[in-house]
Design a protein around this motif. Structure first.
Motif, PDB file in Angstrom:
ATOM      1  N   PHE A  60     -40.095  29.675  -3.848  1.00 54.29           N
ATOM      2  CA  PHE A  60     -39.280  30.850  -3.515  1.00 54.29           C
ATOM      3  C   PHE A  60     -38.318  31.266  -4.628  1.00 54.29           C
ATOM      4  CE2 PHE A  60     -35.353  32.610  -1.638  1.00 54.29           C
ATOM      5  CZ  PHE A  60     -35.871  33.842  -1.287  1.00 54.29           C
ATOM      6  N   ASN A  61     -37.538  30.310  -5.147  1.00 56.49           N
ATOM      7  CA  ASN A  61     -36.534  30.671  -6.145  1.00 56.49           C
ATOM      8  C   ASN A  61     -37.154  31.332  -7.364  1.00 56.49           C
ATOM      9  OD1 ASN A  61     -34.181  30.156  -4.939  1.00 56.49           O
ATOM     10  ND2 ASN A  61     -33.939  28.074  -5.748  1.00 56.49           N
ATOM     11  N   TRP A  63     -40.109  32.832  -7.680  1.00 57.58           N
ATOM     12  CA  TRP A  63     -40.723  34.124  -7.359  1.00 57.58           C
ATOM     13  C   TRP A  63     -39.659  35.180  -7.139  1.00 57.58           C
ATOM     14  CZ3 TRP A  63     -44.874  36.681  -8.054  1.00 57.58           C
ATOM     15  CH2 TRP A  63     -45.278  37.705  -7.201  1.00 57.58           C
ATOM     16  N   ASN A  64     -38.588  34.813  -6.436  1.00 54.82           N
ATOM     17  CA  ASN A  64     -37.522  35.753  -6.137  1.00 54.82           C
ATOM     18  C   ASN A  64     -36.786  36.152  -7.403  1.00 54.82           C
ATOM     19  OD1 ASN A  64     -35.662  37.261  -4.715  1.00 54.82           O
ATOM     20  ND2 ASN A  64     -34.344  35.503  -4.337  1.00 54.82           N
ATOM     21  N   ASN A  65     -36.794  35.282  -8.416  1.00 63.59           N
ATOM     22  CA  ASN A  65     -36.102  35.612  -9.654  1.00 63.59           C
ATOM     23  C   ASN A  65     -36.952  36.443 -10.618  1.00 63.59           C
ATOM     24  OD1 ASN A  65     -33.579  34.612  -9.160  1.00 63.59           O
ATOM     25  ND2 ASN A  65     -34.159  32.531  -9.731  1.00 63.59           N
ATOM     26  N   GLU A 145     -32.366  41.873   0.487  1.00 66.16           N
ATOM     27  CA  GLU A 145     -32.770  40.637  -0.207  1.00 66.16           C
ATOM     28  C   GLU A 145     -33.848  39.958   0.615  1.00 66.16           C
ATOM     29  OE1 GLU A 145     -29.401  38.134  -0.808  1.00 66.16           O
ATOM     30  OE2 GLU A 145     -28.688  39.321  -2.518  1.00 66.16           O
ATOM     31  N   PRO A 146     -34.775  39.259  -0.054  1.00 68.26           N
ATOM     32  CA  PRO A 146     -35.856  38.614   0.711  1.00 68.26           C
ATOM     33  C   PRO A 146     -35.305  37.556   1.661  1.00 68.26           C
ATOM     34  CG  PRO A 146     -35.833  37.839  -1.554  1.00 68.26           C
ATOM     35  CD  PRO A 146     -34.896  39.000  -1.491  1.00 68.26           C
ATOM     36  N   GLY A 174     -40.271  39.617  -2.616  1.00 67.94           N
ATOM     37  CA  GLY A 174     -39.696  38.376  -3.135  1.00 67.94           C
ATOM     38  C   GLY A 174     -39.810  37.196  -2.201  1.00 67.94           C
ATOM     39  N   ASN A 175     -40.422  37.393  -1.027  1.00 66.92           N
ATOM     40  CA  ASN A 175     -40.622  36.258  -0.118  1.00 66.92           C
ATOM     41  C   ASN A 175     -41.827  35.442  -0.563  1.00 66.92           C
ATOM     42  OD1 ASN A 175     -38.750  37.023   2.275  1.00 66.92           O
ATOM     43  ND2 ASN A 175     -39.943  38.873   1.869  1.00 66.92           N
ATOM     44  N   GLN A 276     -36.874  41.664   4.884  1.00 65.76           N
ATOM     45  CA  GLN A 276     -35.683  41.693   4.047  1.00 65.76           C
ATOM     46  C   GLN A 276     -34.431  41.543   4.907  1.00 65.76           C
ATOM     47  OE1 GLN A 276     -35.747  42.450   0.399  1.00 65.76           O
ATOM     48  NE2 GLN A 276     -37.849  41.862   0.756  1.00 65.76           N
TER      49      GLN A 276
END
Lengths: 287, 294
Positions: A60-61, A63-65, A145-146, A174-175, A276
């Motif tokens: 997750f971190n 991909w979200n970044n 935010e996801p 971003g999930n 989101q």
């Protein structure tokens, strides 16, 4: 020699970027109606699901970044890969009972849908963000935010297009996702993992399981490390179970009833917004 | 004393494989998980440790997860010498021990006088257990007497405090050396032998732990003394910790399944065990979001 040996394929799960067998050693039979040939799909267990969630959480971190633009590029790459395997998916859809025309249309719509959401990747955030009027000396703004790890029970009757239509809005925001393929016809979803594998999607962003829905929905909705559950067309009793389980750690529950995924109306940025959370920030203004 | 026991590496890894293939479920698993908690040396050994962080860790040691009643407390808190008095203060009224590392931890690269001073300082501050490191450089150059004398002197400086001797097996190169260092430490006065500092890449590995446990067993048969064991570093999952318990039970017997003779040196293991215990009770998988970091 112009006849080559026929190789039977082993259909596996897709967890953490690896094609693994179910740890349970259980399988479910699927009979090809055209030639009565039997295919074994993995019958995922609760532990497979746990491993998949762990992998999604780890991914997750990272991909979200990624920037939205970068996620969009990767999604576009998935579309390219799917396009190059068009024929395979058309024939798989036909094996699963669709006509040639329907199959062609579904595959080409699937590619279009990927490209459609790839386009939204770096746009939805500004469109759904806003500055809120407040009477104190603050900038007050809200941005999506996801939510985090999303568990998805994919549509039963739309093996490829429906499958793609539910996972893609979640990941573009971003999930990271764990998805249970259509119980009756998991073939396309399992093959789709090969497309993902050649598309620069980081390991763990999409994990694909096959198995029995009624065995897994309890775990899909009760895992404390999952933030959203998407339920496609389950009956009232199952939906109730999901909602009850989700209350424990306040997961988002998204219910998609009877959606015709072949319809162009079944793609819009609000599907992205389903996974989101809105974050509001108060920032003091200096004078 | 001559230390020349050699280790059959292939045999050892076969044995590890067999022990690790055991499946521990349900009640046995629950029992093991609680046992692991009671054997934990909750550790913080960072240059950035502050009184606040140590206090927080001590609170965690005494209140692992108050939402879930019936959980044991950990065995000890393991800190640097200058944090001992703070830990002592925070742990008053609990039966949790305060352990301190000393003797130039983690490298041990200082002179003997400084090492002994550090040990005395830690004990004066209230440390009930001292974790020392051996001089690996001397050991590897064959100066076994030096290493042995050093351990004996540190033991003397410890007074009533228990002495755990860290072999730093990742730097000892061979299993024969691990065995040699274990025998040496036990003969020189160690109450516990410990695998690693946790400060180098290679820490407690199953095969090393087995070698050390077997050294303890042989020593017991020879002298009748029960020496403790503490694997440390890299044990962060409960599954692995349970497998270590199996290894202890199989090698040394039930007598060693107590915090007096077996410890885990770890920091993140506690939360994983807690998550497993809650999962066994409630049936659903847990998220680290709901457990305090330290």
């Amino acid at each position: 020699m112009n006849t080559s040996m026929h190789i039977n394929k082993t259909y596996k799960l897709y967890i953490d970027g690896k094609f693994s067998r179910t740890e349970s050693g259980r399988y479910m039979k699927w009979v090809n109606p055209n030639n009565d040939q039997t295919i074994n799909f993995c019958r995922s267990s609760r532990k497979d699901y746990r491993n998949a969630v762990q992998s999604s959480r780890n991914a997750f971190n990272k991909w979200n970044n990624f920037s939205g633009y970068n996620r969009g590029q990767i999604l576009y790459r998935i579309a390219e890969m799917l396009d190059s395997r068009k024929e395979q998916f058309i024939s798989e859809l036909m094996v699963q009972g669709k006509s040639k025309k329907q199959s062609k249309q579904e595959v080409s719509m699937s590619i279009d849908r990927l490209v459609y959401y790839a386009g939204w990747s770096d746009k939805f955030q500004q469109i759904f963000s806003r500055v809120n009027p407040v009477s104190t000396p603050h900038y007050n703004f809200s941005t999506p935010e996801p939510s985090g790890v999303v568990s998805i029970i994919a549509p039963k009757d739309s093996y490829l297009l429906g499958f793609i239509s539910v996972i893609v809005p979640a990941i573009i925001g971003g999930n990271t996702v764990v998805v249970l393929a259509s119980e009756n016809n998991p073939l396309c979803a399992i093959s789709f993992s090969e497309v993902l594998h050649s598309s620069d999607v980081p390991n763990g962003v999409i994990n694909i399981l096959s198995g029995f829905t009624n065995e897994l929905i309890d775990h899909f909705s009760s895992h404390m490390d999952v933030n959203t559950v998407i339920n496609c067309g389950l009956d009232l009793k199952d939906t109730e179970l999901i909602q009850k389980n989700s209350a424990v750690n306040i997961k988002r529950v998204i219910n998609y009833g009877a959606i015709d995924w072949m319809n162009h109306d079944s793609q819009d940025p609000y599907f992205i917004m389903d996974c989101q959370e809105i974050k509001t920030t108060w920032h003091p203004i200096g004078y | 004393m001559i230390y020349n026991t050699t280790i059959d590496q292939v045999g050892c890894s076969e044995r590890v494989k067999r022990i690790f293939s055991r499946s521990i479920k349900k009640e046995s698993k629950m029992w093991a998980l609680k046992k692991i908690l009671s054997m934990l040396d909750l550790t913080t050994l960072e240059g950035s440790d502050s009184p606040g962080k140590v206090k927080q860790l001590c609170y965690k040691a005494a209140h692992l997860h108050d939402k879930h009643p019936g959980l044991p407390r950990v065995a000890a808190i393991c800190v640097y010498p200058n944090m001992v008095s703070i830990a002592q203060e925070s742990l008053k009224g609990t039966n949790i021990k305060t352990a301190s590392v000393a003797t130039g931890f983690p490298s041990g690269m200082t002179n003997l006088r400084a090492k002994l001073d550090e040990v005395k300082y830690a004990v004066n501050e209230g440390a009930e257990e001292v974790d020392m490191v051996i001089s690996r450089g001397h050991f590897l150059s064959g100066e076994l007497n030096y290493v042995s004398d050093e351990i004996a002197k540190v033991k003397e400086a410890c007074g009533n405090a228990k002495l755990k001797v860290i072999l730093e097996t990742g730097e000892l190169c061979t299993l024969d050396n691990v065995r040699k260092a274990s025998d040496l430490a036990m003969d020189s006065g160690a109450d516990f032998i410990k695998t690693s500092t946790g400060k180098i890449t290679e820490s407690a590995t199953p095969i090393v732990v087995l070698t050390m446990l077997e050294a303890i067993r042989d020593n017991y048969h020879l002298t009748g003394k029960k020496i403790g064991m503490k694997p440390a570093g890299g044990i962060s999952k409960s599954k692995l910790a349970i497998q270590y318990l199996v290894m202890v039970r199989e090698t040394l017997g039930n007598d060693w399944l107590t915090p007096d003779l077996f410890r885990f040196g770890a920091s993140s293991l506690a939360n994983d065990v807690l998550m497993q215990i809650i999962k066994q009770g409630q049936g659903n998988y847990q998220s680290s979001n709901y457990f305090s970091l330290d």
